[in-house]
Each structure stands twice: as structure tokens, then as C-alpha cells.
Design an enzyme around this catalytic site. Sequence first.
Site, PDB file in Angstrom:
ATOM      1  N   ASP A 137       0.646  -1.319  -0.073  1.00 48.69           N
ATOM      2  CA  ASP A 137      -0.222  -0.073   0.075  1.00 48.69           C
ATOM      3  C   ASP A 137       0.859   1.313   0.034  1.00 48.69           C
ATOM      4  O   ASP A 137       1.888   1.142   0.133  1.00 48.69           O
ATOM      5  CB  ASP A 137      -0.812   0.112   1.338  1.00 48.69           C
ATOM      6  CG  ASP A 137      -2.472   0.706   0.923  1.00 48.69           C
ATOM      7  OD1 ASP A 137      -2.238   1.500   0.093  1.00 48.69           O
ATOM      8  OD2 ASP A 137      -3.199   0.186   1.570  1.00 48.69           O
ATOM      9  N   ASP A 176      -1.151   1.887  -5.151  1.00 46.07           N
ATOM     10  CA  ASP A 176      -0.754   3.452  -4.962  1.00 46.07           C
ATOM     11  C   ASP A 176      -2.052   3.937  -5.553  1.00 46.07           C
ATOM     12  O   ASP A 176      -2.200   5.261  -5.915  1.00 46.07           O
ATOM     13  CB  ASP A 176       0.392   3.884  -5.431  1.00 46.07           C
ATOM     14  CG  ASP A 176       0.401   4.376  -6.971  1.00 46.07           C
ATOM     15  OD1 ASP A 176      -0.486   3.585  -7.688  1.00 46.07           O
ATOM     16  OD2 ASP A 176       1.190   5.362  -7.073  1.00 46.07           O
ATOM     17  N   TRP A 177      -3.216   3.299  -5.639  1.00 43.76           N
ATOM     18  CA  TRP A 177      -4.640   3.796  -6.266  1.00 43.76           C
ATOM     19  C   TRP A 177      -4.355   4.500  -7.539  1.00 43.76           C
ATOM     20  O   TRP A 177      -3.625   3.864  -8.386  1.00 43.76           O
ATOM     21  CB  TRP A 177      -5.118   4.935  -5.132  1.00 43.76           C
ATOM     22  CG  TRP A 177      -4.921   4.427  -3.549  1.00 43.76           C
ATOM     23  CD1 TRP A 177      -5.308   3.229  -3.122  1.00 43.76           C
ATOM     24  CD2 TRP A 177      -4.113   5.241  -2.854  1.00 43.76           C
ATOM     25  NE1 TRP A 177      -5.040   3.187  -1.834  1.00 43.76           N
ATOM     26  CE2 TRP A 177      -4.251   4.338  -1.740  1.00 43.76           C
ATOM     27  CE3 TRP A 177      -3.313   6.241  -2.570  1.00 43.76           C
ATOM     28  CZ2 TRP A 177      -3.562   4.618  -0.393  1.00 43.76           C
ATOM     29  CZ3 TRP A 177      -2.838   6.755  -1.437  1.00 43.76           C
ATOM     30  CH2 TRP A 177      -2.882   5.713  -0.253  1.00 43.76           C
ATOM     31  N   ASP A 202     -10.546   3.374  -2.995  1.00 51.37           N
ATOM     32  CA  ASP A 202     -11.185   2.192  -2.548  1.00 51.37           C
ATOM     33  C   ASP A 202     -12.746   2.376  -2.843  1.00 51.37           C
ATOM     34  O   ASP A 202     -13.481   3.314  -2.981  1.00 51.37           O
ATOM     35  CB  ASP A 202     -11.230   2.268  -0.986  1.00 51.37           C
ATOM     36  CG  ASP A 202      -9.718   2.015  -0.355  1.00 51.37           C
ATOM     37  OD1 ASP A 202      -8.732   1.892  -1.292  1.00 51.37           O
ATOM     38  OD2 ASP A 202      -9.287   2.018   0.768  1.00 51.37           O
TER      39      ASP A 202
END
Length: 505
Positions: A137, A176-177, A202
Site C-alpha cells: 500500500d 498506490d490507487w 477504495d
Amino acid sequence: MGWSSWNSFSNTVDSSIVVEQANAMVSSGLKARGYEYVNIDEGWWLGSRDPNGNIVVDPKQWPALGPKDVPGDMSNITRYLHRLGLKAGIYTDVGKGGCSTWWPDLGPRVPNTGSEGHYDQDFLQFAKWGFDFVKVDWCGGFQEKLDPKTQYAQIALSIQRAEAATGHHLLYSICDWDNHEPWTWAPGIGGVEAAMWRTSGDIVLPVVANSPNSERKADFSKVLSNFDKGIHPEAEHTGYINDPDMLVVGMHGMSELQDQVEMSLWSISGAPLLIGADIKQLSSDSLSILMNPEVIAIDQDSLRLQGVQIPRANPALEVLAKRLAGDGRRAVVLFNKSASSARMSIAWTELGLDPSLPAKAKDVWSHKELGTYTSSFAAAVPAGAVVMIALTGTEGKSTRYRSTSQANSGSREFAFSGANSTTAFSAIQITYTNRTVDTHVVELAVNGKFETRIAFPPTGNGNRDGVITVEVPLLSSTNGNRIQFTDSAQKPITLGAITVLAGQL
Ligand code: GLA
């Protein structure tokens, strides 16, 4: 394919939750359909290390599960999962602190839940414990303003060193989105042969039963926006995967129809199918949606391409199509996002199928053979619903090009005009040989713009050619196109020809 603890258990994850979910994965029949990873997300570790820097976990949270087990040893849980024939996933953060340091969901807030300063040590530990998957993450990386490409590349190297030391493979999941467009740098980062990377934030805040967060709900509009953000077909090939986040199928807030839409969208795009719901609470309807073998087969198709959006004047009538392994095979999703029923269609020319020849259609949700169609398929699609079909027709005409230059620098170029696409993507097949024992990662640029990295696995010592298929944006037929492969390490890969396949995918 598998399950992750985050969406339904947040930081409360522990051994008994993982054991129960794994058992349910087997008893529900999910395992038999291919769900295998059981991924332990944040909350498993509270940031403690011993004087040598080794991770120390709470022995009550991770007790002995067998007679010879030592409490507080994470191999207890990996052995348990492996005995069930499942795979085990673990989680950490790029930074010094992880998400539970900065944004604990149900808490507690604890410092030092990241791996920075311990990359080699932690990833070696994960491999020694027997984990098969590691999600990394970005909470600490974000807080510390680190450079994701640099950090994730360092971690890729630590993973490879851990694999070399233990002989145990860790699938790399980058999280890392969508902050740094990971699809532009994550394929092949640090030379890894396979990886997945998140393409969005998310999809849901964890919904944890009997907690202050038990009333949260999945929001279908987030399902759709995460899906849209995950479409980067040029980056999805040869084991590199765009990840629009865990499935919310079966969670509070989702109707049966919305479950079916999400499963269709994830599958047409070849996304990871990681269940986020509590498996023990899944209704039989949600389970049967997750377990439809034909939909799963489209997701897991061995060509490993992502579906593409076929342009339509009305964006509410969304058409997605995916090239499947095997001659003339395609999957199509007709998704009616509008408020009223609509007739939707797809033409063979769009799919690169020969328009003069018939193709067989099968409705993969109802398992019904729909018969034979010529030149196009159309169906009435109710508001908010999908029709998902598998087609078997005849390949349209493809065009083969030989390389026009093969420079000493390890750069090879294919220049041609006459690509048959007028829209975003065309599939190209690259014929190659790699007579070494290692996968080689090569950069691909189209018309001067870097697109992606391609992994070329070994083809053996004989004369066997390998074939890689990837979707690239080509210019319309009147313009020239230049496809360039740059092998900075100057590895001995031979590129034979490229074949531009018919159609818009
Ligand atoms: C981030 C990730 C989630 C989950 C949480 C854990 O938000 O995107 O998938 O791992 O961290 O805190």
C-alpha cells in the site's frame, strides 16, 4: 481470484476470521471454481519489531493452529491455507508507517506499520512464512511524499531477492490507487514478470458487522467509476493486470442486478476477482453470480487481454468487447446504463470477425445457446442490466509486418501504414524467440509515445516461436504507424514479425 479481508473485516482481521473464510471458500464451492488466494489485508501486524528488526506479531491474534505450531508465527496460517489447497496473501506499506498509522479505519492507530528501511528483510520474511501474494500500500509513501516508481521498483527487487533465496513466488500487488497512473510504469517494474496494480481509490469503506461501521453500504456509482478508471488495455497483457479493487458483490447496498453487472464488468476486463464480502454471509444468488463458470472463464482467459470500450454515440449504452484465446472467439457485454430498455448491438467488423460469415452466440449468464448470427448481434437490454455473450466466428483479415530496422542498440522498429483501426485500439501479435532461461522485459512505443513494457518469457532451446498479444493505439489506415521495441538491457530476444489483427480491439 480469491478473497481479501479488508472490505468486511477492516483492521479486525485475525486467525479465526481467516480460517473461517478459508473454510467457507472451500465448502461454498468457490475454491472448486478457481478462487484460491486468501489475502490478509491491513490489521494483521501492529508495527512491532524485535531488536534485529524482524516483524513481531501478536501471538493471540495469530495462535498455533496445529500441534507443532508456535503462537505468533505467521507460517501457522499459511500452512493452514496451503493444506486446504489455497494460497496466502499478506499486506504491507511502502512507507515507515502504513494506513493504520495514518488512517486507521476501526483502529487502533499504531505507528511503524510499513516496511520502509526493511524492504529486503520483510519481503524475505513473507516468502519464508510461505505467503504467495503481497499487496503493498501507499499510505506511508503518500505521507512521506516518496516517488512511487522508485519505491515500488526497489520493492520489486527485494521480492525477487526473496524469491531467489527461498524459491517461493510472491505475486506483487501494487496499491498506490490512481495517484500516479501506475499503468504507465507498473508493468515490468524492477523486471518483475507479473504484477497487478490498483487503478483507483477504495471502492467501499469497510462494512464490519457488529461494529460502529456496520451500517455502511457499497455504492454502485463507485463500482462504475472504479471500473471506468481501470480501463488501460495497452498495459494489460502477459500477466500485467489493471486492478479496479476488490469486488463488492454480495455486500450491503448491492442488488442482485448490480452484483451481476459488477461481475460482468470485472470479467470482461480481466480484472482480479477478489471477493470483498464476508463469504459466510453470501446469499445463494450472490454465490451463483460469483461462481458462473463461463463468466469466470472470460475473466481468466489465457490471452490475458483487457476488454475495450467500443465507441458509441450514446455513452449510456456501453458496449465492451474482449478478444479471447482461440480462433474467432470474443466476449461482449452490452450494458444499458440508461433509464429505459434499449436495443443494443455489436458488429463483426468492430470485433475483427469476418462480416460475411456467421458466428455462434451464447448468453453466458443464462447458459443459453442463442443460435447463429451474420455480421452483427443485437438484443433488447433492460434498463440498468447487461447482456453478456460469448461469440465464436471467423477471424477477419490480419496483416503481417516484418521489422524495418533492427538497430544494434537493442531497439527494433516496425513502420507501416494501413492499420485497420479507426478507433482507440488494435491488437498486435508479436512473434519472438527468447532462448535464454529468463523472462525479458522490453519497452514498447507506438508513434513515438511510450506505451508499456512487455514481458517475453523463455521459448526454450528449440525452434519454437513465442507469441505475445497486446492492444495498442494505432492511427487510422491513411496514416503511417511506427511500433518500436527498446530493449535497454540488450537481451538476446529475436523479434520476428508483428501482425496487426482486424477489428477495434
Ligand atoms: C488502502 C487500500 C485498501 C486497504 C486499506 C487498508 O486504503 O487502498 O484496499 O488495503 O488501505 O487500510
